[in-house]
Design an enzyme around this catalytic site. Structure first.
Site, mmCIF file in Angstrom:
data_model
loop_
_atom_site.group_PDB
_atom_site.id
_atom_site.type_symbol
_atom_site.label_atom_id
_atom_site.label_comp_id
_atom_site.label_asym_id
_atom_site.label_seq_id
_atom_site.Cartn_x
_atom_site.Cartn_y
_atom_site.Cartn_z
ATOM 1 N N SER A 58 1.231 -0.831 -0.252
ATOM 2 C CA SER A 58 -0.225 0.102 0.089
ATOM 3 C C SER A 58 0.574 1.185 -0.122
ATOM 4 C CB SER A 58 -0.287 0.798 1.420
ATOM 5 O OG SER A 58 -1.812 -1.534 1.392
ATOM 6 N N THR A 111 -3.201 2.073 2.144
ATOM 7 C CA THR A 111 -4.571 3.539 1.675
ATOM 8 C C THR A 111 -5.879 3.415 2.183
ATOM 9 O OG1 THR A 111 -2.815 2.822 0.153
ATOM 10 C CG2 THR A 111 -4.685 4.811 -0.065
ATOM 11 N N ALA A 112 -6.378 1.804 2.072
ATOM 12 C CA ALA A 112 -7.154 2.185 2.307
ATOM 13 C C ALA A 112 -7.887 2.675 4.136
ATOM 14 C CB ALA A 112 -8.584 0.620 2.110
ATOM 15 N N HIS A 155 -10.541 -3.447 -4.324
ATOM 16 C CA HIS A 155 -10.629 -4.009 -5.095
ATOM 17 C C HIS A 155 -12.444 -4.464 -5.681
ATOM 18 C CE1 HIS A 155 -6.712 -4.843 -4.410
ATOM 19 N NE2 HIS A 155 -6.600 -5.639 -3.720
#
Length: 279
Positions: A58, A111-112, A155
């Site tokens: 990430s 990152t999420a 995703h």
């Protein structure tokens, strides 16, 4: 060079990009020893050391990785309309309803999750309750079954969450784009500093160029690792996450990364870094 160790996810965008190199179709590129690893695993490898020479991680994990790895300007996931989603089992749209609740995330260094923390700081008074890390494919069933109150998904969940009777509370990619005007940096390719970064960049670009020139060549490889998703979902996944930034981050891509990591550092979410080190 002996075999080069590499770790990337079994997701269609990664298998599409790295298929040609993995199968020995790139002239001059070393043979690969591939580990298919969830992003939470590679993020921890990047932070703790001992990981393979090339990895997909990430962007949020970069501050912990940069001592041993450098960012490769291709092969990753960065774009528009492709950010993480906050999902619930009911039709809640008010973020304040997450106050004190249980939320599942795919990785604490993803990152999420970084985006979620930046968004929640301004929109969830008092903060959420417990954060639970789960493999991303387990999050939607857990939300559906009431094991957690909300889930942060990435995703192909963008295309399939309705199949679990879940509802969208917030598209964090849209929130980021509206706030900054920039694409969202999701997944990065990093190479150990002992490697020639320019050479690794060439091999990754050659592999992606091969995939774009003959998209059908990678289909069986992609579907072999697609974790039971349908062919149509796999193709939608590739079309969304493999784009011009996958071939070259360019100035806009680097600007988006600097903005994300700079904001996160200012909020104390990640350790501060020299953003000039990214190039």
């Amino acid at each position: 060079m002996n075999k080069l160790n590499i770790a990337y996810s079994p997701c269609p965008n990664d298998t599409f990009i790295f298929h040609a190199w993995t199968k020995g179709m790139i002239p001059g590129a070393p043979e690969l020893n591939v580990s298919f690893a969830d992003i939470d695993i590679t993020n921890n490898w990047a932070a703790d050391g001992g990981g393979p020479e090339v990895m997909k991680i990430s962007y949020a994990a970069l501050p912990w990785a940069l001592q041993e790895y450098r960012l490769i300007p291709c092969g990753g996931a960065l774009g528009r309309g492709c950010g993480p989603l906050v999902l619930t089992a009911d039709e809640a749209t008010d973020p304040s309803q997450l106050t004190g609740k249980r939320v599942a995330v795919p990785s604490e260094r993803s990152t999420a999750y970084l985006l979620f923390r930046l968004w929640a700081a301004d929109n969830v008074p008092g903060g959420v309750g417990n954060i639970e890390v789960m493999p991303f494919e387990q999050i939607m069933p857990a939300v559906r079954d009431g094991k957690i109150d909300a889930g942060l998904v990435i995703h192909e969940a963008r295309f399939t969450y309705q199949e679990y009777d879940l509802h969208l509370m917030k598209d964090l990619g849209n929130w980021w784009e509206e706030d900054t005007g920039l694409p969202i940096p999701l997944g990065a390719i990093v190479a150990h500093r002992s490697l020639d970064a320019d050479q690794v960049t060439k091999w990754v670009k050659d592999s992606l160029a091969y995939a774009w020139e003959d998209p059908r060549a990678s289909e069986s490889f992609v579907m072999e690792h697609a974790q039971e998703m349908s062919y149509d979902v796999a193709q939608s996944h590739i079309q969304l996450y493999v784009n011009e930034f996958s071939m070259d981050l360019g100035e806009e891509g680097y600007r988006a990364i600097r903005e994300l990591l700079g904001r996160a550092a200012n909020e104390g979410v990640i350790p501060p870094i020299d953003l000039n080190e990214l190039k």
